[in-house]
Design an enzyme around this catalytic site. Structure first.
Site, short mmCIF file in Angstrom:
data_model
loop_
_atom_site.label_atom_id
_atom_site.label_comp_id
_atom_site.label_asym_id
_atom_site.label_seq_id
_atom_site.Cartn_x
_atom_site.Cartn_y
_atom_site.Cartn_z
N LYS A 19 0.84 -1.20 0.00
CA LYS A 19 0.00 0.00 0.00
C LYS A 19 0.87 1.25 0.00
O LYS A 19 0.67 2.17 -0.80
CB LYS A 19 -0.91 -0.01 1.22
CG LYS A 19 -1.64 1.33 1.49
CD LYS A 19 -2.35 1.30 2.83
CE LYS A 19 -2.94 2.65 3.17
NZ LYS A 19 -4.03 3.06 2.26
N SER A 450 -18.08 11.14 5.08
CA SER A 450 -16.73 11.50 5.47
C SER A 450 -16.16 12.56 4.53
O SER A 450 -16.48 12.62 3.35
CB SER A 450 -15.83 10.27 5.44
OG SER A 450 -15.82 9.68 4.15
N CYS A 533 -6.85 -0.53 2.34
CA CYS A 533 -6.86 -1.60 3.32
C CYS A 533 -7.82 -1.24 4.45
O CYS A 533 -7.96 -0.07 4.80
CB CYS A 533 -5.47 -1.82 3.91
SG CYS A 533 -4.25 -2.41 2.73
N TRP A 578 -18.48 -6.39 7.53
CA TRP A 578 -17.14 -5.82 7.44
C TRP A 578 -16.34 -6.04 8.71
O TRP A 578 -15.29 -5.44 8.91
CB TRP A 578 -17.22 -4.35 7.06
CG TRP A 578 -17.69 -4.17 5.65
CD1 TRP A 578 -18.03 -5.14 4.76
CD2 TRP A 578 -17.88 -2.93 4.95
NE1 TRP A 578 -18.42 -4.61 3.56
CE2 TRP A 578 -18.35 -3.25 3.66
CE3 TRP A 578 -17.72 -1.60 5.31
CZ2 TRP A 578 -18.63 -2.27 2.71
CZ3 TRP A 578 -18.01 -0.62 4.37
CH2 TRP A 578 -18.45 -0.96 3.08
N ASP A 616 -25.76 3.58 7.10
CA ASP A 616 -25.21 3.03 5.86
C ASP A 616 -25.26 1.51 5.85
O ASP A 616 -24.88 0.86 6.84
CB ASP A 616 -23.75 3.46 5.68
CG ASP A 616 -23.62 4.94 5.37
OD1 ASP A 616 -24.62 5.54 4.96
OD2 ASP A 616 -22.51 5.48 5.52
N CYS A 661 -23.21 1.18 -1.86
CA CYS A 661 -22.24 1.35 -2.95
C CYS A 661 -21.87 -0.01 -3.51
O CYS A 661 -21.80 -1.00 -2.79
CB CYS A 661 -21.00 2.11 -2.48
SG CYS A 661 -20.17 1.41 -1.05
N HIS A 712 -13.65 7.32 -6.05
CA HIS A 712 -12.47 6.47 -5.99
C HIS A 712 -11.39 6.92 -6.96
O HIS A 712 -10.28 6.40 -6.94
CB HIS A 712 -12.85 5.01 -6.26
CG HIS A 712 -13.74 4.44 -5.21
ND1 HIS A 712 -15.12 4.52 -5.30
CD2 HIS A 712 -13.47 3.84 -4.03
CE1 HIS A 712 -15.64 3.96 -4.22
NE2 HIS A 712 -14.67 3.54 -3.43
#
Length: 774
Positions: A19, A450, A533, A578, A616, A661, A712
């Site tokens: 990353k 956010s 990540c 998640w 969400d 999403c 994104h």
């Protein structure tokens, strides 16, 4: 003897090394050669870890700088012309397909603006990993790259003294998971005849390089397949299972293949078939009975999707049952799927409660588990007695722990009634009261939650975590960040504000850290997409909310705002999906516990004067069982009930939003409607408006905010581009239904691009507001 194998290993490294290197390359801080060198270092490190653990078949070509499917898109030349025309390097072309590319002009080159529109990103089956969809043209041609990545990485490992088993995505799955490009009508599977010769060439090159076996992933066999896809396996593997290439291990995972068991009749020329015996152990007898007389079964008994220690007793019993049917020489002990979905190593976790840590196993530890199981079956339990005894002790500790069991939570669950799932009034009554309270214009603008998490935010959070600043100092810093976010939204002239979430690390981890029944890691990072990540919290026991989690920040933000402030929560299904869930109780039980905790938070937000609350649920789709039938119907019932239980405690004048999403929910739209949210916001920028039509077909009565640009990508959409999207939306939606927003949160973006994009978004909304108010 029973041998061992792993289907794939995590790519990021122990410290998210990949990353950091990838993002440094994107930022121009390191060169392409430096990035490639870091990738090579990680591959060698991961091969050695598996070799040292005692794994017999170690995968190669499971490494990717962005996504393994995107690797195959480039490997076989399935690159749309809009990316090839810029004469980018292969690596930049690769990244452009995944995330777009926008570069200003320089003295030596002209400006480049490569939108990522065509390359849709969706969930990999029912996981939280995202892959890039192959996008095909009507006249699609294929071309194998001149230095095929699977061959190059096999030779790289061979030179290091490790003979690996290359992993490639199978041609049937590759095409079935793809789509026709915008304006095209091709059925991707119809291109199989053109693609197969390239796969044959690739397998031939792998054999010439010295590969003895190759793993070909065909995970779509767990789906209910259309006739064309199902029938494609026979011609595909008549060619690919021949003597010109290495022995083929065909791998499936994330479900059972019993409903497609007849396909195995056409695969008897293959060396081995891999099945997921963690997700569906009951398929063992059927699959073993369908194998050819010499064919090998790869038994996936170590969970590639979760972090719990393998129950050695249960796993060994499954493998021994396979051995009784087939013999030791025809069984491979394996991970259920790639270990891509697990953190790197438990050794990095220095702060975990030792009692809880003893229950876990990450990728490095799972490699050792696989080797132990294989040895236990081959040489007998006495050969690994110490490991078996320690494992049994861990299993007993977890089952009896007070961390696992909370009587008060169970008692509260027993008192949940059907009435608790319903709002007080139907939507028409609610929206009238909400409009009176909120006074929103036509085409109201908002964001998904956010705002950019700047370096300064991360630094201050890290200092607070390390006790280098006091709670009071950190709280003052967060309040200043909230003030700045509110001021920026005032300047942008948005209609419904958010507080920006500067205090939050991750949309699930933040809540997990504030709930009883959760544990969280320091370095338990898992790749979600590209360089992104996440560090999933772990559900270790019954869940309860000991105190409000978000009320203080949202109440403060509302007190300094001129317009409605939206409280932001993560829904029960997403919190569950998640996270790493428990494997000892049904997920519906865990979801209901989360819903009750969130219900308390929603009610407290309303009491604090926050009258727009977004809960969400982007993970609702990925939790959907992969096949139609009772299991899917049951899931949607308890998932919808969980959402409604969490949101139904407020008054009619409080507006409930939810966000989705990368959710292809056309096939279960009735469940989306049943959530009874006042406003839905959905990802739409990469979906070619395909999701919008279902709102028309189903006569959806409530409000909708389809995302007008892709967050994104770092590129800034023009006002005209956003206006075109709104015009397209109005072909499907009524003006009074439509909200204008980005397609997801802005956490990963920079402020400069965020402000520029939102200015264009607000101005586009105002253009239509003026047009429709005349």
């Amino acid at each position: 003897m029973v041998v061992s194998s792993i289907l794939g290993f995590p790519r990021m490294g122990a410290n998210r090394d990949l990353k950091k290197a990838t993002e440094a390359y994107w930022a121009g801080k390191i060169s392409q050669d430096e990035l490639l060198a870091e990738g090579k270092r990680l591959r060698h490190e991961h091969w050695k870890i598996q070799k040292d653990a005692g794994i017999d078949s170690i995968p190669s070509n499971d490494f990717a700088f962005y996504d393994q499917v995107l690797d195959h898109i480039q490997l076989f030349g399935v690159v749309p012309e809009r990316y090839t025309k810029y004469n980018l390097s292969k690596l930049d072309e690769y990244f452009a397909m995944g995330r777009g590319l926008q570069k200003p002009a320089t003295d030596s080159s002209s400006a480049v603006d490569v939108p990522s529109l065509a390359q849709e990103m969706v969930k990999w089956f029912d996981s939280n990993y995202h892959y890039v969809k192959p996008t095909l043209q009507d006249n699609q041609t294929f071309k194998l790259s001149s230095n095929p990545k699977p061959v190059a990485e096999f030779l790289e490992a061979k030179e290091a003294g490790i003979v690996t088993r290359p992993v490639i995505l199978g041609p049937v799955s590759f095409l079935h998971l793809g789509k026709a490009d915008r304006g095209q009508s091709i059925e991707p599977i119809s291109a199989l005849d053109k693609l197969l010769p390239l796969y044959e060439d690739l397998l031939k090159q792998l054999k010439e390089a010295g590969a003895e076996t190759v793993q070909i992933d065909e995970p779509i066999l767990v789906f209910d397949l259309p006739k064309a896809a199902k029938e494609a396996f026979k011609p595909a593997y008549e060619k690919l299972g021949g003597s010109n290439g290495p022995k083929v291990v065909l791998a499936t995972y994330f479900g059972d293949i019993v409903h497609n068991i007849d396909v195995l009749d056409h695969l008897k020329n293959l060396y081995a078939i891999h099945v997921d015996l963690v997700r569906n152990p009951e398929q063992l007898n059927t699959v073993a009975g369908a194998l050819g007389p010499q064919q090998v079964l790869s038994a996936g008994v170590v969970d590639g999707r979760n972090i719990w220690k393998t129950n050695f007793k249960n796993a060994i019993e499954i493998v021994e049952a396979a051995v009784q049917k087939l013999g030791k020489d025809r069984v491979i002990v394996a991970s259920s799927s790639s270990l891509l979905h697990t953190p790197h190593t438990l050794a990095s976790e220095k702060k975990l409660n030792p009692e809880i840590a003893d229950w876990f196993s990450f990728a490095v530890e799972k490699a050792k588990e696989i080797a132990i199981i294989a040895k236990a079956v081959t040489d007998g339990p006495a050969s690994v007695r110490e490991a078996l005894e320690a494992n049994a002790k861990s299993q007993q500790s977890r089952a009896s722990s007070s961390i696992t069991n909370d009587k008060e939570v169970k008692d509260r669950q027993s008192k949940v009634t059907e009435e608790m799932h319903n709002r007080k009034s139907p939507f028409p009554d609610r929206i009238a009261q909400q409009q009176q309270r909120l006074n929103l214009p036509l085409f109201p603008t908002t964001t998904i939650g956010s705002f950019p998490q700047t370096k300064e935010i991360r630094v201050q959070r890290n200092k607070f975590t390390k006790n280098e600043i006091t709670a009071e100092e950190y709280e003052k810093f967060i309040e200043k960040e909230i003030q700045d976010c509110v001021k920026i939204q005032e300047e942008l002239d948005l209609d419904v504000y958010v507080h920006g979430e500067p205090e939050r690390n991750d949309m699930v981890q933040y809540f997990g850290e504030r709930l009883n029944g959760y544990a969280f890691t320091t370095n338990g990072w898992v790749q979600s997409y590209g360089s992104r990540c996440v560090r999933p919290p772990i559900v270790v026991g019954d869940i309860a909310r000991p105190a409000p989690m978000t009320v203080k920040e949202s109440k403060y933000a509302a007190s300094i705002s001129k317009k409605p402030m939206k409280g932001m929560l993560t829904g029960p299904i997403t919190c569950l999906r998640w996270s790493f869930p428990r494997d000892d109780v049904h997920q519906s039980v865990q979801a209901q516990q989360l819903a009750l905790a969130l219900r308390d938070e929603v009610v407290d937000l309303e009491k604090a004067g926050v009258f727009v609350i977004q809960v969400d649920e982007p993970a609702l789709r990925e939790g959907l069982p992969l096949r139609a039938g009772k299991e899917r119907t049951d899931y949607l019932k308890w998932a919808v009930d969980s959402f409604r239980l969490s949101t139904a405690g407020v008054e009619d004048g409080t507006q409930i939003h939810s966000h989705f999403c990368y959710s292809e929910f056309q096939d279960f739209f009735y469940a989306i409607a049943a959530l009874d949210a006042d406003v839905l916001s959905i990802e739409n920028s990469k979906s070619d408006a395909k999701l919008l039509k279902v709102f028309v077909d189903e006569a959806y009565p409530r409000h909708i905010g389809p995302g007008v640009y892709d967050i994104h990508s770092p590129r800034v959409p023009s006002q005209k581009e956003i206006e075109d999207r709104i015009a397209e939306m109005l072909q499907y939606l009524k003006p009074e239904q439509l909200w204008i927003d980005p397609d997801c949160g802005l956490k990963t973006r920079q402020w400069k691009e965020t402000k520029a994009a939102l200015i264009n978004m607000v101005n586009a909304a105002k253009t239509f507001r003026e047009k429709y108010s005349k």
